[in-house]
Design an enzyme around this catalytic site. Sequence first.
Site, mmCIF file in Angstrom:
data_model
loop_
_atom_site.group_PDB
_atom_site.id
_atom_site.type_symbol
_atom_site.label_atom_id
_atom_site.label_comp_id
_atom_site.label_asym_id
_atom_site.label_seq_id
_atom_site.Cartn_x
_atom_site.Cartn_y
_atom_site.Cartn_z
ATOM 1 N N GLU A 166 34.146 27.883 40.697
ATOM 2 C CA GLU A 166 33.504 29.156 40.330
ATOM 3 C C GLU A 166 32.147 28.871 39.697
ATOM 4 O O GLU A 166 32.028 27.958 38.870
ATOM 5 C CB GLU A 166 34.412 29.893 39.338
ATOM 6 N N ARG A 186 26.828 36.118 26.477
ATOM 7 C CA ARG A 186 26.438 37.506 26.744
ATOM 8 C C ARG A 186 27.418 38.474 26.059
ATOM 9 O O ARG A 186 27.962 38.134 25.023
ATOM 10 C CB ARG A 186 26.372 37.721 28.272
ATOM 11 N N ARG A 216 17.246 41.692 40.247
ATOM 12 C CA ARG A 216 18.115 41.912 39.076
ATOM 13 C C ARG A 216 17.420 41.406 37.814
ATOM 14 O O ARG A 216 16.334 40.820 37.877
ATOM 15 C CB ARG A 216 19.472 41.217 39.285
ATOM 16 N N ALA A 262 30.906 40.311 38.814
ATOM 17 C CA ALA A 262 31.675 40.980 37.753
ATOM 18 C C ALA A 262 33.183 40.962 38.008
ATOM 19 O O ALA A 262 33.967 41.156 37.069
ATOM 20 C CB ALA A 262 31.188 42.411 37.587
ATOM 21 N N HIS A 301 28.467 30.703 37.943
ATOM 22 C CA HIS A 301 27.724 31.861 37.436
ATOM 23 C C HIS A 301 26.302 31.417 37.142
ATOM 24 O O HIS A 301 26.098 30.362 36.521
ATOM 25 C CB HIS A 301 28.365 32.404 36.152
ATOM 26 N N PRO A 328 29.914 40.828 44.269
ATOM 27 C CA PRO A 328 29.160 42.081 44.189
ATOM 28 C C PRO A 328 27.811 41.954 43.492
ATOM 29 O O PRO A 328 27.687 41.245 42.495
ATOM 30 C CB PRO A 328 30.083 43.013 43.385
ATOM 31 N N ASN A 329 26.851 42.653 44.045
ATOM 32 C CA ASN A 329 25.484 42.791 43.509
ATOM 33 C C ASN A 329 24.626 41.538 43.657
ATOM 34 O O ASN A 329 23.430 41.570 43.374
ATOM 35 C CB ASN A 329 25.505 43.233 42.034
ATOM 36 N N ASN A 371 30.872 32.636 43.586
ATOM 37 C CA ASN A 371 30.360 33.417 42.453
ATOM 38 C C ASN A 371 31.013 34.788 42.551
ATOM 39 O O ASN A 371 30.594 35.607 43.381
ATOM 40 C CB ASN A 371 28.837 33.541 42.475
ATOM 41 N N TYR A 418 19.417 36.375 35.476
ATOM 42 C CA TYR A 418 19.683 35.875 36.828
ATOM 43 C C TYR A 418 18.519 35.143 37.486
ATOM 44 O O TYR A 418 18.667 34.616 38.585
ATOM 45 C CB TYR A 418 20.138 37.043 37.724
HETATM 46 C C1 DQA Z 1 27.336 36.598 37.321
HETATM 47 C C2 DQA Z 1 27.803 36.990 35.922
HETATM 48 C C3 DQA Z 1 28.605 38.272 35.927
HETATM 49 O O1 DQA Z 1 28.993 38.626 34.620
HETATM 50 C C4 DQA Z 1 27.790 39.408 36.516
HETATM 51 O O2 DQA Z 1 28.570 40.581 36.606
HETATM 52 C C5 DQA Z 1 27.144 39.081 37.812
HETATM 53 C C6 DQA Z 1 26.604 37.739 38.018
HETATM 54 C C7 DQA Z 1 26.361 35.395 37.269
HETATM 55 O O3 DQA Z 1 26.156 34.769 38.305
HETATM 56 O O4 DQA Z 1 25.805 35.096 36.207
HETATM 57 O O5 DQA Z 1 26.983 39.940 38.676
HETATM 58 O O6 DQA Z 1 28.451 36.221 38.096
#
Ligand code: DQA
Length: 155
Positions: free
Chosen positions: A105, A114, A17, A81, A107, A9-10, A78, A22
């Site tokens: 995985e 954080r 962002r 959240a 990030h 998501p996102n 990835n 990011y």
């Molecule tokens: C993320 C880290 C997550 O905490 C966050 O909600 C994201 C991006 C990252 O790539 O750093 O949407 O997965």
Amino acid sequence: MKLLVLHGPNLNLLGHRDVANYGKATLQEIDARLLDSAKRHGATLESRQSNCEGELISWIQQAAFGEDKQRMAGVLLNPGAYAHTSLALADAIEDVVRQGVPVIEVHLSNVHGREPTRERLLTAKAASGVVSGLGPLSYDLGFEAVMALAREQLR
Ligand code: DQA
């Protein structure tokens, strides 16, 4: 060898962002880098993004349990959240890894530096490994890792 890249998501909004966490790279740019790496390794790569938990779960399941054309040698994920909230996604990863399909995985941000809630990584417990905090390089290194693990499985 066919690999699946899943963005949660996102992540479709990368480029818009919070740059401090990011960076500036868009999802298309990250995918282009991965495609280059895949070509260099003689692998094929399928990349998908979804904001829906269930859709991500179905794609992960298919990587190990789907029809022949849906099966993958490994998954680079990835979870966004959902990494911090989704036991269902963690269960899917666990089942696929148990079946011999590695899941790495990644990030972009350093989730350990954080808010405390981001330190809880439900999905990472099930994943074969995690790369965090290196921006797009997290994906590059994650890709190398999933390739190496997938090759091990073929031996
Ligand atoms: C993320 C880290 C997550 O905490 C966050 O909600 C994201 C991006 C990252 O790539 O750093 O949407 O997965």
